[in-house]
Design a protein around this motif. Structure first.
Motif, PDB file in Angstrom:
ATOM      1  N   CYS A 259       0.850  -1.187   0.000  1.00 50.51           N
ATOM      2  CA  CYS A 259       0.000   0.000   0.000  1.00 50.51           C
ATOM      3  C   CYS A 259       0.884   1.234   0.000  1.00 50.51           C
ATOM      4  N   SER A 260       0.297   2.351  -0.428  1.00 47.30           N
ATOM      5  CA  SER A 260       1.136   3.476  -0.816  1.00 47.30           C
ATOM      6  C   SER A 260       0.460   4.807  -0.527  1.00 47.30           C
ATOM      7  N   TYR A 261       1.294   5.857  -0.559  1.00 50.59           N
ATOM      8  CA  TYR A 261       0.772   7.218  -0.504  1.00 50.59           C
ATOM      9  C   TYR A 261       0.013   7.586  -1.780  1.00 50.59           C
ATOM     10  N   ASP A 262      -0.013   6.686  -2.764  1.00 51.79           N
ATOM     11  CA  ASP A 262      -0.834   6.942  -3.957  1.00 51.79           C
ATOM     12  C   ASP A 262      -2.297   6.501  -3.756  1.00 51.79           C
ATOM     13  N   PHE A 263      -2.671   6.179  -2.504  1.00 51.63           N
ATOM     14  CA  PHE A 263      -4.035   5.807  -2.079  1.00 51.63           C
ATOM     15  C   PHE A 263      -4.403   4.377  -2.464  1.00 51.63           C
ATOM     16  N   THR A 264      -3.508   3.622  -3.112  1.00 51.83           N
ATOM     17  CA  THR A 264      -3.891   2.292  -3.599  1.00 51.83           C
ATOM     18  C   THR A 264      -3.285   1.171  -2.756  1.00 51.83           C
ATOM     19  N   VAL A 265      -3.930   0.015  -2.878  1.00 54.30           N
ATOM     20  CA  VAL A 265      -3.375  -1.265  -2.422  1.00 54.30           C
ATOM     21  C   VAL A 265      -3.172  -2.106  -3.672  1.00 54.30           C
ATOM     22  N   ARG A 266      -2.000  -2.705  -3.785  1.00 50.84           N
ATOM     23  CA  ARG A 266      -1.720  -3.506  -4.980  1.00 50.84           C
ATOM     24  C   ARG A 266      -1.305  -4.915  -4.585  1.00 50.84           C
TER      25      ARG A 266
END
Length: 300
Positions: A259-266
């Motif tokens: 998960c990331s500061y780009d708002f996503t979970v991958r």
């Protein structure tokens, strides 16, 4: 993964989540470490959530006078958790008690950002990592740290026990290195210059004692084989901002989530030619905490 099908949500107004950890005992139970005002000011809350037929419910919450950044469940008592805080302290909580904490350990001189309880049999050890550039070893039954590990030249963001090797833990730092430590020896065992950026997270593969993954501000995930650290085993690209947390699957040797500061979970499978399996965009803010259930194969 079945990630998007059964998604549930619970709002904690005024709080920002920093860590989510599934209980090793109770399926569907999750502890969340949270802070007000993005951890820069205000208080912190430990929230214990449970998923049932009605959705996600708040089972118990405890407040602390500074932001809480990480949480770990006890491996010998289903009601006990440890959190770490912006004031440099660790707190031991007991869900069976309404007030808390049971104990507070205050030795780190800056933010305590990471805490983990050992999972190998026969040990009850806790490791913490701090912005004071040290990691500390604790026995929860002893009121002070057993040992302090020095060597990092930057903030320590992540400290994780090996699930395979007793007394061995990894740390990831703003000094761009991943380091491997052995509690029986004071110095660092291995230094891996893993990224040319701050490393915010690391995790051990549950199926290979030599394999770790790092996630960094350069938006990349890298896999490392401790027997040959000259180059990464894999590099996973796709996030568009810093990777805040990465976890290997407890069920699949080559599957991981980030998960990331780009708002996503991958979700990724590093054994595949196209490793990115799925991108989940449920959140509308920085995604900081992530865990995969030990009980329910598809639950994140």
């Amino acid at each position: 993964m079945g990630t998007t099908a059964g998604a549930g949500a619970l709002r904690l107004p005024g709080l920002h989540g920093y860590a989510a950890e599934f209980s090793p005992y109770c399926p569907g139970r999750v502890a969340c470490a949270a802070a007000q005002y993005y951890g820069m000011a205000g208080c912190g809350t430990l929230a214990v959530l449970e998923q049932n037929e009605a959705g996600i419910v708040l089972l118990r919450s405890f407040d602390w006078n500074d932001g809480l950044f990480d949480v770990t469940w006890s491996e010998n008592n289903e009601n006990v958790l440890i959190t770490c805080s912006g004031d440099g302290s660790l707190q031991i909580w007991d869900m069976a008690k309404t007030k808390g904490p049971l104990q507070v350990y205050k030795e780190h001189t800056l933010e305590a950002y990471s805490v983990d309880w050992s999972q190998t049999r026969g040990e009850q050890l806790v490791v913490s990592g701090s912005w004071d550039q040290t990691a500390k070893l604790w026995d929860p039954a002893v009121g002070k740290s057993l040992c302090t590990f020095k060597g990092h030249e930057g903030v320590i963001y992540s400290t994780i026990w090996s699930p395979h090797i007793p007394g061995c833990f990894a740390s990831a730092s703003g000094d761009q290195t991943l380091r491997i430590w052995d509690v029986k020896t004071p110095g660092v065992k291995l230094v891996i210059p893993a990224h040319q950026a701050e490393i915010l997270s690391c995790d051990w593969c549950k199926y290979d004692e030599n394999l770790l993954v790092t996630g960094a501000v350069d938006c990349s995930l890298k896999g490392w084989d401790l027997r040959n650290i000259r180059q990464p085993v894999f590099v996973l690209l796709g996030h568009t901002y810093a990777i805040r947390r990465v976890k290997f699957s407890p069920f699949h040797a080559t599957l991981l989530a980030s998960c990331s500061y780009d708002f996503t979970v991958r979700f990724w499978d590093f054994s595949k030619p196209n490793p990115l399996l799925e991108t989940v965009e449920h959140h509308t803010e920085f995604t900081c905490g992530l865990d995969l259930s030990l009980h329910n194969r598809g639950q994140v």
